[in-house]
Design a protein around this motif. Structure first.
Motif, PDB file in Angstrom:
ATOM      1  N   MET A 174      -2.294   7.218   5.321  1.00 13.76           N
ATOM      2  CA  MET A 174      -2.656   8.506   5.913  1.00 13.76           C
ATOM      3  C   MET A 174      -4.159   8.732   5.850  1.00 13.76           C
ATOM      4  O   MET A 174      -4.758   9.302   6.770  1.00 13.76           O
ATOM      5  CB  MET A 174      -1.909   9.636   5.214  1.00 13.76           C
ATOM      6  CG  MET A 174      -0.423   9.703   5.533  1.00 13.76           C
ATOM      7  SD  MET A 174      -0.099   9.934   7.309  1.00 13.76           S
ATOM      8  CE  MET A 174      -0.880  11.519   7.610  1.00 13.76           C
ATOM      9  N   LYS A 175      -4.800   8.294   4.749  1.00 16.78           N
ATOM     10  CA  LYS A 175      -6.254   8.431   4.640  1.00 16.78           C
ATOM     11  C   LYS A 175      -6.944   7.583   5.708  1.00 16.78           C
ATOM     12  O   LYS A 175      -7.943   7.998   6.302  1.00 16.78           O
ATOM     13  CB  LYS A 175      -6.705   8.005   3.244  1.00 16.78           C
ATOM     14  CG  LYS A 175      -6.343   8.985   2.146  1.00 16.78           C
ATOM     15  CD  LYS A 175      -6.787   8.461   0.779  1.00 16.78           C
ATOM     16  CE  LYS A 175      -6.362   9.425  -0.330  1.00 16.78           C
ATOM     17  NZ  LYS A 175      -6.755   8.921  -1.680  1.00 16.78           N
ATOM     18  N   LYS A 176      -6.410   6.368   5.949  1.00 15.95           N
ATOM     19  CA  LYS A 176      -6.993   5.508   6.987  1.00 15.95           C
ATOM     20  C   LYS A 176      -6.821   6.141   8.375  1.00 15.95           C
ATOM     21  O   LYS A 176      -7.727   6.067   9.215  1.00 15.95           O
ATOM     22  CB  LYS A 176      -6.336   4.126   6.964  1.00 15.95           C
ATOM     23  CG  LYS A 176      -6.777   3.269   5.789  1.00 15.95           C
ATOM     24  CD  LYS A 176      -6.221   1.861   5.903  1.00 15.95           C
ATOM     25  CE  LYS A 176      -6.725   1.001   4.740  1.00 15.95           C
ATOM     26  NZ  LYS A 176      -6.258  -0.392   4.823  1.00 15.95           N
TER      27      LYS A 176
ATOM     28  N   ASP B  31       0.185   7.294   1.232  1.00 12.82           N
ATOM     29  CA  ASP B  31      -0.984   8.172   1.148  1.00 12.82           C
ATOM     30  C   ASP B  31      -2.253   7.432   1.568  1.00 12.82           C
ATOM     31  O   ASP B  31      -3.121   7.992   2.251  1.00 12.82           O
ATOM     32  CB  ASP B  31      -1.140   8.701  -0.284  1.00 12.82           C
ATOM     33  CG  ASP B  31      -0.065   9.709  -0.652  1.00 12.82           C
ATOM     34  OD1 ASP B  31       0.519  10.304   0.290  1.00 12.82           O
ATOM     35  OD2 ASP B  31       0.210   9.908  -1.848  1.00 12.82           O
ATOM     36  N   GLU B  32      -2.370   6.157   1.160  1.00 12.34           N
ATOM     37  CA  GLU B  32      -3.533   5.355   1.554  1.00 12.34           C
ATOM     38  C   GLU B  32      -3.575   5.171   3.078  1.00 12.34           C
ATOM     39  O   GLU B  32      -4.643   5.214   3.693  1.00 12.34           O
ATOM     40  CB  GLU B  32      -3.482   4.005   0.857  1.00 12.34           C
ATOM     41  CG  GLU B  32      -3.733   4.044  -0.636  1.00 12.34           C
ATOM     42  CD  GLU B  32      -3.655   2.663  -1.245  1.00 12.34           C
ATOM     43  OE1 GLU B  32      -4.619   1.885  -1.082  1.00 12.34           O
ATOM     44  OE2 GLU B  32      -2.617   2.348  -1.879  1.00 12.34           O
TER      45      GLU B  32
ATOM     46  N   THR C  27      -6.612   9.316   9.030  1.00 12.40           N
ATOM     47  CA  THR C  27      -7.548  10.440   9.109  1.00 12.40           C
ATOM     48  C   THR C  27      -8.973   9.945   9.340  1.00 12.40           C
ATOM     49  O   THR C  27      -9.730  10.531  10.119  1.00 12.40           O
ATOM     50  CB  THR C  27      -7.488  11.265   7.806  1.00 12.40           C
ATOM     51  OG1 THR C  27      -6.150  11.694   7.581  1.00 12.40           O
ATOM     52  CG2 THR C  27      -8.406  12.473   7.895  1.00 12.40           C
ATOM     53  N   LYS C  28      -9.338   8.847   8.684  1.00  9.12           N
ATOM     54  CA  LYS C  28     -10.706   8.341   8.762  1.00  9.12           C
ATOM     55  C   LYS C  28     -11.003   7.649  10.092  1.00  9.12           C
ATOM     56  O   LYS C  28     -12.068   7.838  10.690  1.00  9.12           O
ATOM     57  CB  LYS C  28     -10.950   7.377   7.603  1.00  9.12           C
ATOM     58  CG  LYS C  28     -12.375   6.826   7.553  1.00  9.12           C
ATOM     59  CD  LYS C  28     -12.538   5.902   6.351  1.00  9.12           C
ATOM     60  CE  LYS C  28     -13.955   5.316   6.304  1.00  9.12           C
ATOM     61  NZ  LYS C  28     -14.136   4.420   5.138  1.00  9.12           N
ATOM     62  N   THR C  29     -10.070   6.834  10.553  1.00  8.54           N
ATOM     63  CA  THR C  29     -10.322   6.009  11.749  1.00  8.54           C
ATOM     64  C   THR C  29      -9.781   6.618  13.036  1.00  8.54           C
ATOM     65  O   THR C  29     -10.265   6.298  14.126  1.00  8.54           O
ATOM     66  CB  THR C  29      -9.691   4.619  11.578  1.00  8.54           C
ATOM     67  OG1 THR C  29      -8.258   4.754  11.520  1.00  8.54           O
ATOM     68  CG2 THR C  29     -10.192   3.953  10.302  1.00  8.54           C
TER      69      THR C  29
ATOM     70  N   ASP D 290       0.841  -1.205   0.000  1.00  7.90           N
ATOM     71  CA  ASP D 290       0.000   0.000   0.000  1.00  7.90           C
ATOM     72  C   ASP D 290       0.870   1.248   0.000  1.00  7.90           C
ATOM     73  O   ASP D 290       1.995   1.256   0.554  1.00  7.90           O
ATOM     74  CB  ASP D 290      -0.914   0.018   1.223  1.00  7.90           C
ATOM     75  CG  ASP D 290      -2.043  -0.994   1.116  1.00  7.90           C
ATOM     76  OD1 ASP D 290      -2.249  -1.512  -0.002  1.00  7.90           O
ATOM     77  OD2 ASP D 290      -2.693  -1.275   2.143  1.00  7.90           O
TER      78      ASP D 290
END
Length: 603
Positions: free
Chosen positions: A503-505, A500-501, A507-509, A497
């Motif tokens: 970092m999105k997780k 960036d992917e 931010t989301k979780t 992975d």
């Protein structure tokens, strides 16, 4: 055998809990415990003998001279000499080793519950010196607190020398404290229960055998050197089991539970006065507290001289020093009844001033003294206040009073029952002791809300042992498998992975750590900190992840998990089976542990 090899033999660090459980049933583990218990027992026994010799030495030093200071027959030496003793120990206590201040048992409990089984090496010799001067100069204090601290220090030093794990060091302290008590009072069973019930705060069956071995060895050494005799001589008639008698002793237990509550409150009221309200240099405070015992003794001996024409020795009433001679007087019924009530009250005050001002000594012997005096008075009331009471009818009340007061003050009914029976050889009073000590404990427990004369000092530092022990029990008895987040609910990332992917997780979780998988195998852990530390060249998870995740097994307990989280400074532990460290079973975090403990404490 070289010392290095000995240390390797004793070392049991970094062993998973489940493996330690298996080991605890092995021949090697039992042999190790018995060997350690023997060493601790020897050290505690010789420590008890040395301590008693030192007390005698300082008493001879301080009181071998005739009463130079006196006023119309009033012996001012009894006030002046304890003040000198206070001036000697004050600087040592407040500037060299503050652990030597007080009655010793809370300090050794603090080492067990707060300091990971560590006692500073200087405490052992300084506690011997300071306590022997306190008691030898005439301060009102007992031998058991210091010798418990000395025995516990012996155990801690042994554990530190051989680099034993924390649990073993704590156990050694408790075995040593109990062994010290056993040697002091020639009461190995009572000493064993003291170490486990009072110092450890719980009775673990695994510790009973080594603790008992240490206590027997210590008591045997003291008996061989100083003579085998009970602490107190009684000539009690054999009492037949009688429900009516148990009702009377049950009432005594309730009354003495109230008295124990008052005793604890008085003790800490005076100690708080010296600690917070008396605005003088700390090192001078013992010089003001010690003479109170001397003042009471001088006044009583002067009174007897003026009214009876009898010249008495300074320690006659037992208000000064340990007080055993006063207990012997009471057991022989050598004084008028009203004097017993007065002596009990004066001993309470004198002990609180001696120890509360910064002196070093125990409260067990003073509690026995007070219990004896009030027990005789209670018995006299139960007999209808006869003008010439039969001493044989009052003795059971004196003996049971000893145990009942300490059971309530220390919240230690088992210790009190066995200790008093051994010290007086009054085993025929066991039913009465059980009833009185049990009801005194219950009464005091209700009034004090679970505190004792030993734990209150720790509670001022923010530690309630009941809550602490509950937490430790839960951590040690809940498995990781019960608290972990199972694999099916774990958010994972692939080693391929992009960052960036990830970092999105994040931010989301809101989760900052993730297991990294290649296929079905765990190959690492990646955290937000890993990403921020990585250079601009890092593009994928494999470039930034930690390739050595910290793992924990599902059959380990939560205490082991907490230790791994703290030791490795990580946010998550990867839960894996023992047979395959690459298979993800789940993860566990501090939040998981806290939630689990919260559920258990609510239920």
């Amino acid at each position: 055998m070289p010392v290095s090899e000995l240390r390797d033999l004793f070392k049991i660090e970094d062993v998973p809990f489940s493996e330690r459980i298996i080991r605890s049933h092995s021949i090697r583990e039992w042999a190790l415990d018995i060997l350690l218990a023997l060493i601790v027992g020897v050290g505690s026994g010789f420590g008890a003998v040395l301590f008693r010799w030192l007390i005698r030495f300082f008493r001879l030093v301080f009181y071998s001279l005739p009463p130079v200071f006196s006023y119309q027959g009033f012996n001012l030496n009894l006030i002046f000499i304890p003040a000198v003793g206070g001036l000697i120990i004050g600087p040592i206590v407040y500037y060299v080793a503050v652990e030597t201040k007080g009655h010793g048992v809370p300090e050794i409990m603090e080492s067990v519950h707060l300091r990971h089984g560590i006692v500073r090496l200087r405490v052992l010799p300084l506690k011997l010196l300071v306590s022997s001067i306190t008691i030898g100069s005439g301060g009102s204090a007992g031998r058991e607190g210091p010798i418990a601290q000395i025995g516990g220090s012996t155990g801690s030093i042994l554990g530190q020398f051989f680099k034993l794990d924390e649990a073993k060091k704590k156990a050694l302290i408790c075995w040593g404290a109990g062994a010290g008590i056993a040697g002091t009072f020639n009461a190995p069973i009572g000493g064993t229960f003291f170490g486990l019930e009072v110092v450890m705060g719980r009775l673990r069956v695994r510790d009973i055998i080594p603790a008992l071995i240490a206590s027997i060895v210590s008591a045997g050494i003291v008996s061989e050197i100083l003579g085998d005799r009970p602490a107190f001589k009684t000539t009690l008639p054999w009492l037949q089991f009688n429900p009516k008698t148990l009702v009377v002793f049950g009432l005594l237990g309730i009354v003495f539970g109230l008295l124990a509550f008052f005793w604890v409150k008085l003790f800490y009221f005076i100690e708080d006065f010296f600690d917070r309200d008396l605005r003088i240099p700390n090192w001078t405070k013992p010089a003001l507290g010690f003479p109170v015992a001397g003042l009471f003794s001088a006044t009583l001996t002067y009174y007897y001289f003026m009214t009876e024409g009898v010249s008495l020795k300074p320690m006659y009433f037992g208000i000064m020093g340990v007080g055993y001679n006063g207990i012997d007087l009471a057991l022989k019924m050598s004084l008028p009844i009203y004097i017993f009530l007065l002596l009990g009250l004066l001993k309470m005050i004198a002990t609180a001033f001696t120890i509360g001002s910064g002196g070093s000594g125990g409260i067990f012997a003073p509690s026995l003294y007070v219990g004896t005096m009030f027990g005789i008075f209670f018995g006299w009331l139960m007999l209808g206040c006869p003008a010439h009471p039969d001493p044989s009818l009052l003795l059971p009340y004196a003996v049971v009073g000893m145990g009942a007061l300490f059971a309530g003050a220390a919240r230690a009914p088992l210790t009190s029952i066995f200790q008093i029976a051994e010290m007086t050889r009054a085993f025929n009073l066991m039913p009465s002791l059980i009833v009185a000590c049990g009801l005194s404990y219950i009464t005091s427990d209700i009034l004090s809300k679970g505190s004792s004369i030993y734990t209150l000092k720790l509670e001022k530092k923010g530690l309630r042992l009941g809550e602490h022990e509950l937490m430790m029990d839960l951590l040690e008895n809940i498995k990781v498998s019960e608290a972990m987040t199972p694999a099916k609910n774990v958010i994972v990332v692939s080693s391929k992975d992009s960052l960036d992917e990830v970092m999105k997780k994040i931010t989301k979780t809101g989760h900052l750590s993730y297991p990294v998988l290649e296929g079905d195998e765990v190959v690492g852990v990646i955290t937000l900190q890993d990403i921020t530390k990585c250079s601009e060249k890092c593009k994928e998870v494999r470039d930034a992840m930690s390739q050595r995740p910290v793992v924990v097994y599902p059959d380990e307990n939560l205490k082991e998990a907490m230790l791994k989280l703290d030791k490795n400074n990580v946010g998550i532990l990867i839960v894996v089976p023992r047979e395959n460290r690459r298979k993800l079973m789940g993860i566990i975090t501090k939040s998981d542990i806290i939630k689990t403990i919260s559920l258990y404490t609510r239920s």
